[in-house]
Design an enzyme around this catalytic site. Sequence first.
Site, mmCIF file in Angstrom:
data_model
loop_
_atom_site.group_PDB
_atom_site.id
_atom_site.type_symbol
_atom_site.label_atom_id
_atom_site.label_comp_id
_atom_site.label_asym_id
_atom_site.label_seq_id
_atom_site.Cartn_x
_atom_site.Cartn_y
_atom_site.Cartn_z
ATOM 1 N N TYR A 6 10.595 9.284 8.300
ATOM 2 C CA TYR A 6 9.541 10.111 8.716
ATOM 3 C C TYR A 6 9.261 11.172 7.392
ATOM 4 O O TYR A 6 9.691 12.848 7.285
ATOM 5 C CB TYR A 6 10.741 11.725 9.533
ATOM 6 C CG TYR A 6 9.988 11.584 10.420
ATOM 7 C CD1 TYR A 6 10.064 11.037 11.832
ATOM 8 C CD2 TYR A 6 9.565 12.988 11.178
ATOM 9 C CE1 TYR A 6 9.333 11.344 13.147
ATOM 10 C CE2 TYR A 6 9.317 13.167 12.188
ATOM 11 C CZ TYR A 6 8.788 12.404 13.188
ATOM 12 O OH TYR A 6 8.593 12.656 14.445
ATOM 13 N N TYR B 85 10.820 9.081 21.834
ATOM 14 C CA TYR B 85 11.448 9.321 22.762
ATOM 15 C C TYR B 85 12.093 9.045 24.036
ATOM 16 O O TYR B 85 12.528 8.924 24.940
ATOM 17 C CB TYR B 85 10.999 10.757 22.646
ATOM 18 C CG TYR B 85 11.100 11.809 22.699
ATOM 19 C CD1 TYR B 85 10.413 11.788 20.716
ATOM 20 C CD2 TYR B 85 11.904 12.998 22.168
ATOM 21 C CE1 TYR B 85 10.703 13.531 20.238
ATOM 22 C CE2 TYR B 85 11.438 14.080 21.601
ATOM 23 C CZ TYR B 85 10.904 14.068 20.070
ATOM 24 O OH TYR B 85 11.094 15.111 19.267
ATOM 25 N N HIS C 254 9.567 21.330 21.087
ATOM 26 C CA HIS C 254 9.645 21.072 19.876
ATOM 27 C C HIS C 254 8.641 22.431 19.097
ATOM 28 O O HIS C 254 7.757 23.058 19.715
ATOM 29 C CB HIS C 254 9.073 19.327 19.491
ATOM 30 C CG HIS C 254 8.586 19.387 18.489
ATOM 31 N ND1 HIS C 254 7.783 19.422 17.429
ATOM 32 C CD2 HIS C 254 9.832 18.416 18.776
ATOM 33 C CE1 HIS C 254 8.612 18.792 15.966
ATOM 34 N NE2 HIS C 254 8.999 17.964 16.869
ATOM 35 N N GLY C 255 8.670 22.656 17.670
ATOM 36 C CA GLY C 255 7.944 23.616 16.981
ATOM 37 C C GLY C 255 6.077 22.647 17.088
ATOM 38 O O GLY C 255 6.084 21.620 17.188
ATOM 39 N N ASP C 256 5.389 23.976 17.262
ATOM 40 C CA ASP C 256 4.197 23.245 17.137
ATOM 41 C C ASP C 256 3.840 22.412 16.517
ATOM 42 O O ASP C 256 2.453 22.136 17.165
ATOM 43 C CB ASP C 256 3.026 25.001 17.400
ATOM 44 C CG ASP C 256 3.105 26.215 16.898
ATOM 45 O OD1 ASP C 256 3.992 25.951 15.784
ATOM 46 O OD2 ASP C 256 2.770 26.805 17.680
ATOM 47 N N THR D 74 8.319 28.238 13.505
ATOM 48 C CA THR D 74 8.573 30.040 12.606
ATOM 49 C C THR D 74 8.314 29.311 10.025
ATOM 50 O O THR D 74 8.881 28.341 10.278
ATOM 51 C CB THR D 74 9.937 29.965 11.908
ATOM 52 O OG1 THR D 74 10.438 29.990 13.803
ATOM 53 C CG2 THR D 74 10.640 31.129 11.652
ATOM 54 N N ASP E 256 -0.008 -7.231 -20.578
ATOM 55 C CA ASP E 256 1.669 -6.943 -20.073
ATOM 56 C C ASP E 256 2.177 -7.577 -20.728
ATOM 57 O O ASP E 256 2.697 -9.035 -20.220
ATOM 58 C CB ASP E 256 1.523 -7.472 -18.364
ATOM 59 C CG ASP E 256 2.239 -7.444 -17.705
ATOM 60 O OD1 ASP E 256 3.698 -6.894 -18.374
ATOM 61 O OD2 ASP E 256 2.776 -7.775 -16.509
HETATM 62 C C1 SPV Z 1 4.368 -6.582 -12.601
HETATM 63 O O1 SPV Z 1 4.299 -5.996 -11.643
HETATM 64 O O2 SPV Z 1 4.294 -6.315 -13.979
HETATM 65 C C2 SPV Z 1 5.222 -7.896 -11.880
HETATM 66 C C3 SPV Z 1 5.185 -8.297 -10.611
HETATM 67 O O3 SPV Z 1 6.281 -8.961 -12.817
HETATM 68 S S1 SPV Z 1 3.895 -9.837 -11.327
HETATM 69 O O4 SPV Z 1 2.739 -9.595 -11.810
HETATM 70 O O5 SPV Z 1 3.683 -10.310 -10.127
HETATM 71 O O6 SPV Z 1 4.562 -10.449 -12.040
HETATM 72 MG MG MG Z 2 5.886 -7.029 -14.651
#
Ligand code: SPV
Ligand code: MG
Length: 431
Positions: free
Chosen positions: A43, A75, A89-91, A122, A204
Amino acid sequence: MKKAYTCFCTDVIHEGHLNIINEAKKYGRVIVGALSDKALIRYNKFPTISQDERVKLYRSLEGVDEVVVQEDMLYDDVITLLQPDYVLHGDNWKNGVESAIRDHVIKLLDAYGGELVDIPYTYNENVKKIDLQLREKLAMPEYRRKRLRQLLEMTPIIKALEAHSGLTGLIVEKTVVEKEGRLDQFDAMWVSSLCDSTAKGKPDIELVDMTSRFRTIDDITEVTTKPIIFDGDTGGMSEHFVYTVRTLERMGVSAIIIEDKKGLKKNSLFGTEVEQTQASIEEFSEKIRAGKKAQLTDDFMIIARIESLILEKGIEDALARAKAFTAAGADGIMIHSRKKTPDEILEFCDRFRAFDPQTPIVVVPTSFNSITEEELAKHGVNIVIYANQLTRSAFPAMQKTAEDILKYHRSKEADERLMPIKDIITLIDEL
Ligand code: SPV
Ligand code: MG
């Protein structure tokens, strides 16, 4: 005497709850349900006090005759057990995803002549402030940081989705779906090195430095409350890693995952197509030990990511590393693979679980994406990370829009695929 039932999912009682109790008194004996932790986390009402404390709190309220724990957000069980004449319950649950739960309650009550009473919700400055204060509490580093460990106790599988900005953080924070009457949402965020770098137009390869990565985390923590798992790449030199650990703890990050590579790290999904070097067990264990020694809180987790399957070194090597890295203090093991099928991941999990039933296992099913969370959980997986799907869905959509505007020299053709500005604004909180 007739029975009036209402279910609370709050850690703080305000005048809205007291109003419901007062109304319920008019109908009969007042029974309050305390929604269980397990159901509360779906939730997005992450508890700041324990389930027992909530039961005690509700019990102490004037006008409450009995408190029970409602295990599920539906429930069924509680209605079968109590057969209340009235549910109040609150509406506010008449609209939005919660309306499916309301519809289901009406059906359950109809079966034996029970009645649902909608109480006008409320909502005033005071109630609004209490809601905001609760939310803000969850955003504080000391609450956010421990939330991952808490979740590991509360749920069979933690679902984390990638975030690399305030906006993607908000999507992870606020996306809720209703399916077959139940609500669901993500538990945590993964600050991916791939997506954080990609968003900055960089490869990366640990080129985006830690200071910049921390700014990304800042953008996310500013507007969200969910726990953060940080992709720490190789963790860098141990002498630097210890500082990273301390900074992340201070920022309220719950976990860092570092991978057992050294030298120029490339993205794992390139596998053996590019040159990548795995660190020795000794080298990497030393880094884990240094990080654990530097860590000041009990909440923070250092998770060791094993690249043996990515680099085609085999399962035996992966298992030997898992054993060594946990012995060095790793709080979890991430096992990665870029195979289309999950077989080697599942074999690793089963064999790891045979000698280590406790240490959390993390997986990233990007390539082996047909396996479900439930199946992974059966093999002992605790955290599943959807590492890059937001970026990969946004990128082609943006590219197509750019192409269409160029093609038609106007934006009309692109417009029907676009989210109305009003909807973007609804995601963003206004004070
Ligand atoms: C990233 O999300 O940068 C990871 C996971 O290191 S992966 O890209 O699968 O290596
Ligand atoms: Mg990574």
